[in-house]
Design a protein around this motif. Structure first.
Motif, PDB file in Angstrom:
ATOM      1  N   GLU A  55       0.717  -1.082   0.060  1.00  0.00           N
ATOM      2  CA  GLU A  55      -0.029   0.064  -0.163  1.00  0.00           C
ATOM      3  C   GLU A  55       0.959   1.262  -0.007  1.00  0.00           C
ATOM      4  O   GLU A  55       0.422   2.059  -0.818  1.00  0.00           O
ATOM      5  CB  GLU A  55      -0.880   0.112   1.207  1.00  0.00           C
ATOM      6  CG  GLU A  55      -1.793   1.269   1.471  1.00  0.00           C
ATOM      7  CD  GLU A  55      -2.604   1.397   2.582  1.00  0.00           C
ATOM      8  OE1 GLU A  55      -3.626   2.071   2.703  1.00  0.00           O
ATOM      9  OE2 GLU A  55      -2.270   0.523   3.603  1.00  0.00           O
ATOM     10  N   TYR A  59       1.312   4.906  -2.732  1.00  0.00           N
ATOM     11  CA  TYR A  59       1.356   6.123  -2.521  1.00  0.00           C
ATOM     12  C   TYR A  59       2.808   6.731  -2.854  1.00  0.00           C
ATOM     13  O   TYR A  59       2.840   8.232  -2.967  1.00  0.00           O
ATOM     14  CB  TYR A  59       0.905   6.214  -0.884  1.00  0.00           C
ATOM     15  CG  TYR A  59      -0.333   5.624  -0.516  1.00  0.00           C
ATOM     16  CD1 TYR A  59      -1.339   5.504  -1.442  1.00  0.00           C
ATOM     17  CD2 TYR A  59      -0.452   5.070   0.800  1.00  0.00           C
ATOM     18  CE1 TYR A  59      -2.506   5.015  -1.058  1.00  0.00           C
ATOM     19  CE2 TYR A  59      -1.631   4.538   1.298  1.00  0.00           C
ATOM     20  CZ  TYR A  59      -2.785   4.434   0.143  1.00  0.00           C
ATOM     21  OH  TYR A  59      -3.978   3.733   0.539  1.00  0.00           O
ATOM     22  N   SER A 173      -7.093   5.407   0.347  1.00  0.00           N
ATOM     23  CA  SER A 173      -6.662   5.311  -0.892  1.00  0.00           C
ATOM     24  C   SER A 173      -7.369   6.321  -1.826  1.00  0.00           C
ATOM     25  O   SER A 173      -6.810   6.636  -3.066  1.00  0.00           O
ATOM     26  CB  SER A 173      -6.571   3.842  -1.468  1.00  0.00           C
ATOM     27  OG  SER A 173      -7.857   3.310  -1.225  1.00  0.00           O
TER      28      SER A 173
END
Length: 207
Positions: A55, A59, A173
């Motif tokens: 994750e 980003y 997100s």
């Protein structure tokens, strides 16, 4: 008739454009000792728990993209890094709003409870309600992002930027590109400032 048709078409286009245009707002705090001559050649610094975090890596790519838009250059063999950039983020429930005829509260173990008469039970308890039980719950989620800029050689902290936004969607997100855009908008922002900034967005396609 042709003039009327043109007017109607223009009105429809205007309504369509206004429907597709949205805004994203967040609170931005900026504290820095950034100088005009400071090099913008950077390297991203990861915390140990971010090294194998898929994750975070998504980003991080969004961070690199936004840094490039904001005039930063990623270090390479010909351009050694002068600054390092680190990123942290988090999401929490900011507020719980309950709309119902009976008083309610949020419990982290049992989730949602409400009071019936003199006793207390969960909303799914299988006895008839004493009042209409159309219970509406709205949770606001606080999404937070922090960017830190430091000198590579000395480790001196050059800038801290914190961004927060409250949204109904719990997934950070969905908002990370916008949080990054707010953090780096007009970099460096006034030192010691905390401002609410709106970001204009246009939705090209609704699905």
């Amino acid at each position: 008739m042709s003039k009327l048709v043109r007017i109607l078409c223009l009105s429809a286009i205007t309504l369509l454009m206004s429907a597709c245009a949205t805004t994203f707002s967040g609170q931005v705090s900026s504290f820095h000792e950034w100088q005009a001559q400071t090099s913008r050649v950077y390297v991203v610094e990861r915390a140990p728990d971010q090294e194998n975090n898929p994750e975070y890596k998504v980003y991080e790519e969004q961070l690199r993209r936004q840094l490039g838009i904001s005039g930063f250059q990623e270090a390479d063999a010909q351009h050694p890094a002068a600054i390092k950039v680190s990123m942290a983020y988090a999401s929490n429930i900011a507020e719980l709003q309950v709309s119902s005829l009976h008083p309610a509260l949020y419990d982290p173990v049992w989730r949602l409870h409400f009071r019936r008469g003199l006793y207390y039970g969960p909303y799914w308890y299988p006895y008839p309600p004493l009042f209409p039980s159309d219970l509406s719950v709205k949770r606001n989620y606080l999404h937070q992002l922090e960017l830190r800029f430091s000198e590579v050689q000395s480790g001196k902290r050059l800038a801290d930027i914190k961004v927060s936004t409250e949204q109904l969607n719990p997934a950070i997100s969905m908002f990370m590109p916008d949080l990054l855009a707010l953090a780096l908008q007009d970099f460096p922002q006034p030192n010691g400032s905390t401002r609410v900034i709106e970001l204009q967005k246009t939705t090209k396609e609704a699905k």
